[in-house]
Structure formats: C-alpha cells, structure tokens
Design a protein around this motif. Structure first.
Motif, PDB file in Angstrom:
ATOM      1  N   THR A 138       0.880  -1.371   0.461  1.00  0.00           N
ATOM      2  CA  THR A 138       0.122   0.260  -0.074  1.00  0.00           C
ATOM      3  C   THR A 138       0.984   1.462  -0.011  1.00  0.00           C
ATOM      4  O   THR A 138       1.807   0.902   0.662  1.00  0.00           O
ATOM      5  N   HIS A 139       0.701   2.341  -0.039  1.00  0.00           N
ATOM      6  CA  HIS A 139       0.741   3.917  -0.482  1.00  0.00           C
ATOM      7  C   HIS A 139       1.415   4.154   0.802  1.00  0.00           C
ATOM      8  O   HIS A 139       2.485   3.807   1.241  1.00  0.00           O
ATOM      9  N   ALA A 140       0.318   3.807   2.389  1.00  0.00           N
ATOM     10  CA  ALA A 140       0.916   4.005   3.567  1.00  0.00           C
ATOM     11  C   ALA A 140       1.805   2.880   3.876  1.00  0.00           C
ATOM     12  O   ALA A 140       2.815   3.953   5.126  1.00  0.00           O
ATOM     13  N   ARG A 141       2.442   1.894   3.392  1.00  0.00           N
ATOM     14  CA  ARG A 141       3.024   1.158   3.566  1.00  0.00           C
ATOM     15  C   ARG A 141       4.751   1.674   3.046  1.00  0.00           C
ATOM     16  O   ARG A 141       5.450   1.557   3.992  1.00  0.00           O
ATOM     17  N   ILE A 142       4.644   2.487   1.972  1.00  0.00           N
ATOM     18  CA  ILE A 142       5.864   3.738   1.931  1.00  0.00           C
ATOM     19  C   ILE A 142       5.843   4.609   2.239  1.00  0.00           C
ATOM     20  O   ILE A 142       7.097   4.388   2.681  1.00  0.00           O
ATOM     21  N   GLU A 143       4.791   5.177   2.638  1.00  0.00           N
ATOM     22  CA  GLU A 143       5.291   6.422   3.083  1.00  0.00           C
ATOM     23  C   GLU A 143       5.480   5.899   4.937  1.00  0.00           C
ATOM     24  O   GLU A 143       6.178   7.033   5.441  1.00  0.00           O
ATOM     25  N   ASP A 144       5.139   5.045   5.129  1.00  0.00           N
ATOM     26  CA  ASP A 144       5.498   5.256   6.155  1.00  0.00           C
ATOM     27  C   ASP A 144       7.303   4.955   6.397  1.00  0.00           C
ATOM     28  O   ASP A 144       7.563   4.341   7.671  1.00  0.00           O
ATOM     29  N   GLY A 145       8.254   3.764   5.369  1.00  0.00           N
ATOM     30  CA  GLY A 145       9.215   3.981   5.298  1.00  0.00           C
ATOM     31  C   GLY A 145       9.556   2.895   6.041  1.00  0.00           C
ATOM     32  O   GLY A 145      10.327   2.068   6.406  1.00  0.00           O
ATOM     33  N   LYS A 146       8.457   1.328   5.411  1.00  0.00           N
ATOM     34  CA  LYS A 146       8.515   0.251   5.887  1.00  0.00           C
ATOM     35  C   LYS A 146       9.107  -0.460   4.670  1.00  0.00           C
ATOM     36  O   LYS A 146       9.188  -1.685   5.441  1.00  0.00           O
ATOM     37  N   LEU A 147       9.797  -0.623   4.311  1.00  0.00           N
ATOM     38  CA  LEU A 147      10.330  -0.788   2.901  1.00  0.00           C
ATOM     39  C   LEU A 147      12.101   0.136   3.078  1.00  0.00           C
ATOM     40  O   LEU A 147      12.152   0.467   3.211  1.00  0.00           O
ATOM     41  N   PRO A 148      12.932  -1.272   2.695  1.00  0.00           N
ATOM     42  CA  PRO A 148      14.092  -0.155   2.597  1.00  0.00           C
ATOM     43  C   PRO A 148      14.300   0.706   1.839  1.00  0.00           C
ATOM     44  O   PRO A 148      13.889   0.461   0.436  1.00  0.00           O
ATOM     45  N   ASP A 149      15.081   1.621   1.844  1.00  0.00           N
ATOM     46  CA  ASP A 149      15.255   2.885   1.050  1.00  0.00           C
ATOM     47  C   ASP A 149      16.090   2.057   0.265  1.00  0.00           C
ATOM     48  O   ASP A 149      17.730   3.084   0.027  1.00  0.00           O
ATOM     49  N   ALA A 150      15.800   2.028  -1.593  1.00  0.00           N
ATOM     50  CA  ALA A 150      16.346   1.927  -2.441  1.00  0.00           C
ATOM     51  C   ALA A 150      16.488   3.232  -3.227  1.00  0.00           C
ATOM     52  O   ALA A 150      17.645   3.729  -3.727  1.00  0.00           O
TER      53      ALA A 150
END
Ligand code: FAD
Ligand code: FES
Ligand code: FES
Lengths: 162, 273
Positions: B77-89
């Motif tokens: 989801t957009h929110a998961r990305i917004e919240d920085g839950k993914l490794p920052d590539a």
C-alpha cells in the motif's frame, strides 16, 4: 450472482452475514447492522463522510466492499464512546464549534483521531493537509483545525508534565 | 451510485488468481485496494461479472531486496511506503511521493500495483516508476514476463496487461548514494490528481540523468538524457520537452508543465518550492 458469507468484528462484536459482493461496507453497516453513525456523501471516495477504522487504520467505507472485509475488524463512530482520544476530540469539537449540521463529523473525527495518534507533532499546515480528504459544507474548517490543535497541545502539555 | 452485481473470489496464490481470470473470459477484473476500481464500480463505469481480490496473495504483498534492486509486491500500500516500512533504495523518493497521494484513508488501502495497472496518466506511481525506469513483473497462463514500465504503459488507462494477466511486482534498481531527485506536482486541491507533474533524477554513478513530464494526456513523457534540464535548468530545453510530450498547444497547460519541471529541478538542487 451469488452471495458470500463473511465473518468480521464490528465494534468488538463478531458478526456473520451473507452479503452480495456489490454491497459496500457503509451500506452493510447502515442497512444491515443499523449503525447509522457512518454517513454517506459521494460514494466515490472523495468526500470522506464515510471514513471509519478498518484494522486500526482509517478507510473509506463507500469504496470498500463488505465481502472484502471477511476477517477484518471494523470500528464505527458508535464504538468510540469510551475512547479517551475521542473524548478529548468531542470536547474540543464542541468548544471550537467544529460542527454545524454534523454530517461530516463522524468522518472528521475518524481522521482527527488518526492525526492525533499518528502525528502528535503536527502543526496547522500538516493538520490541514491531513484533513484535505474530508469535506465540510458548513464550518469553513477553521473550528475543526482549532479543535485538533487544541487536543494536540493538551496532550503535549500532559507528556511534558509527566 | 450502487455497483451492478458481480461475483467475488479471493484466491490464495497467483496461479489460482490467473485461473479465475482466464475462466471469466474477459468479464473478470482484479481488485486490490479498490480505491480506483471502487469509484468506477459505484458509478457503473466498470461492470465486471467477477472480482478477483489479490490482497490475500502473500507473494504480492512481499518486498525483497538484493544489492542491485528492490522488488515491491503489487499489493504493497501507499501508506506502507509512506511510513518508511520498505528498505530505502531510492534515497527517500518513494516515501515522499507516497505521502502526497490522495488522503491517508485512501493510502491505507490503495496499492502500488493497482495504481500502475489503472494507468491514470496523472497518477503519481505511473510517473515515478517511469522516472526510475522500473520493471513490471507480470504473470499470466503462459508464465511470467517482464516489461519496463515505459513499455507496460500503453496509453491513458491502457497497459500491456492481458485480461488474464496479473501485475505481480515492480522492480526498482537501487540508486547510488550520490543520486538526487526532484518531484513537483500541481493539484487544484491537496490530495487530488495532479494537473501537471515534473520529475527528475540524477545518479552520476549509474550514468542516469532522466526527467519526466507527467500528467500528460497519455503516457509519461520520459527525457532519457535530461542533462540540459536536470543538471542545469535551461528553459528552452524544458519547453522543448513539454512540447514533445504533446502539451505545447494550450498556453496554460504548457506553462503548468514547464513550471512543474522548473520546480522539480529547484527541489533537486535543494532550493525553493
Ligand atoms: C479520492 C481519491 C483521490 C486520489 N488521488 C490520487 C492522487 O493524487 N494520486 C494518485 O496517484 N492516485 C490517487 N488516487 C488513486 C489511488 O492511488 C488508488 O489507490 C490507485 O490508483 C489504485 O490502487 P488500488 O490498489 O486501489 O487498485 P484498484 O482500485 O483495486 O484497481 C485499479 C485497477 O487496476 C487493476 N489492478 C489492480 N491491481 C492489479 C494487479 N496486481 N494486477 C493487475 N491488475 C490490477 C484493477 O483491475 C483495476 O482496473 C486517488 C483515489 C481516490 C479515491
Ligand atoms: S461517501 Fe465515502 S468518501 Fe464520500
Ligand atoms: S458540519 Fe455540516 S458538513 Fe461539516
């Protein structure tokens, strides 16, 4: 077309129901669960009146179908009587005249509660950005923004004092 | 404002979803977050007979990384990305873009893959993924295939997806430490779809210098060698890009897209709005 049987939590109670897949969550709650606190405005995701909480996060119930909520936990405005943040918001909404007709208010409160919990440091600009998905035809937003600011300020004070 | 009747299935894996779509013979539709499809169903602009809900497919919610790339499941989801839950590539590009998509209630359910598959020319991921030269990973009855996002996008609301094909994930090459980006969009109201998007990316170590004229009337317009816009902002070159994107005729449109590029460049170089 066939119906689907879903089991979900609605305001802490387990509900099992057969639903047509096309039935959206707001209609399911209003017409089938008789929880009319969730309001419907645009039915296409724009106005925010139908905003409620699904699995702990705000969502639009008009573009979420009940069938997709099998296993989910849904909280409507009716479930927040005893919620401490919502109690603070209710008092602040009254004090700041943050509502007139009240049509937008359940959705506003769902969004406001999310702002208070997720963004405790939010300033006015941030509050306004976060509120941009909830339309109000009456108040001009000033009172709503002030009410949220008031709750955030009071909470900050409390954590400083503690 | 009520959707026409449809059946609903929630398969557990990609193969089962593909099978359901194949069986529906063109009358099936994938639903992910429902944040674009929901409005279309309610307005009866879409009237599928079967919705195939892909949110329960673990592989499509997964995020994996290698030293070279980040692969993001279509259902993230957009929110998961917004919240920085993914490794920052991407040196913060993805979270920054995610935070300005629609509203939090929409971001909590809307997905990266749903946005790309919907292919609204004004959508943020459509343009950001074109800027990043990302790769779309698709799966259908004949197996998997990979396409660059720029090839995946065919036109407004049109993609390379076959009726019985799924967008499984998107792969993004990792940016180097020296990479810089700028993204700017004009919206009439906060959270609404953009009127114009300007985006640029400079990554000298990887020899990348790209710009995107976004929110066009069709696919994102990519300037693959954007040195004259991104490294130094040359107004004439920016205008040329806007015109090449097919936006030269209407003076208002041309100016909006020009200004979006200019502000994206300013942001990338750390100045102004
Ligand atoms: C009020 C509002 C404002 C918005 N503002 C913005 C904005 O400012 N910027 C922006 O970018 N977006 C905006 N959106 C759109 C939002 O980002 C959606 O979440 C997104 O476009 C669709 O994602 P979804 O997961 O909800 O997809 P869905 O609505 O479920 O699906 C969209 C389409 O893609 C197809 N699809 C979905 N997933 C897949 C898949 N994995 N494989 C194949 N096909 C698939 C569906 O069949 C459908 O045709 C807005 C939406 C709303 C309601
Ligand atoms: S009724 Fe759901 S957003 Fe307007
Ligand atoms: S109080 Fe009437 S719409 Fe907000």
């Amino acid at each position: 077309m066939s119906t689907r049987t879903i089991t979900l939590q609605v305001n802490g109670k387990t509900v099992t129901a057969a639903v047509e897949p096309r039935l959206h969550l707001a209609d399911f709650l209003r017409d089938r669960q008789l929880l009319t606190g969730t309001h419907i405005g645009c039915e296409h995701g724009v106005c925010g009146a139908c905003t409620l909480e699904i699995d702990g996060a705000p969502a639009r119930s008009c573009i979420t179908y009940a069938a997709t909520c099998d296993g989910a936990s849904v909280r409507t405005i009716e479930d927040f009587d005893a919620d401490p943040v919502m109690a603070e918001l209710r008092a602040a909404f009254s004090a700041e005249h943050a509502l007139q007709c009240g049509y937008c208010t359940p959705g506003m409160l769902a969004t406001a509660r999310d702002i208070v919990l997720r963004l405790p440091q939010a300033d006015e600009a941030r509050i306004r950005k976060e509120l941009s998905g909830n339309l109000c035809r009456c108040t001009g937003y000033v009172g709503i923004v002030r009410a949220i600011k008031r709750v955030l300020a009071a909470r900050k004070e409390k954590t400083h004092a503690a | 404002m009520k959707a026409a009747a449809f059946d609903y299935e929630k398969p557990a894996d990609v193969a089962a979803a593909v099978k359901l779509l194949s069986g529906a013979q063109g009358m099936g539709k994938v639903i992910a977050g429902g944040q674009s499809l929901g409005p279309m169903l309610n307005l009866r602009l879409a009237q599928p007979q079967l919705l195939v809900d892909v949110r329960g497919i673990a592989e499509m919610c997964a995020v994996t990384e290698t030293p070279e790339a980040l692969t993001i499941g279509a259902c993230v989801t957009h929110a998961r990305i917004e919240d920085g839950k993914l490794p920052d590539a991407t040196r913060g590009l993805l979270p920054a873009v995610a935070a300005d998509i629609a509203y939090r209630a929409v971001r909590n359910r809307g997905t990266l893959g749903g946005s790309l598959a919907h292919a609204d020319p004004a959508a943020d991921w459509v343009n950001t993924l074109a800027l990043l030269d990302a790769v779309a990973i698709l799966q259908g009855p004949a197996g998997r295939r990979e396409l660059k996002v720029t090839e995946f996008m065919h036109g407004p609301f049109a993609t390379a997806l076959a009726e019985d094909e799924l967008l499984v994930a998107v792969r993004i090459a990792r940016l180097s430490k020296a990479a810089r980006w700028g993204y700017y969009k004009f919206c009439r109201k906060t959270g609404e779809f953009a009127e114009a998007i300007g985006a640029m990316l400079v990554d000298p170590e990887r020899k990348v210098c790209r710009a995107v004229v976004g929110a066009t009337t069709s696919v994102p317009h990519v300037v693959a060698d954007a040195r004259a816009i991104a490294e130094r902002f040359m107004p004439d070159e920016a205008l040329k890009a806007v015109e090449a994107a097919g936006l030269g005729d209407d003076p208002y449109e041309r100016q909006m897209h020009f200004a979006a590029l200019k502000r994206a460049a300013a942001r990338m170089h750390g100045g102004g709005s």
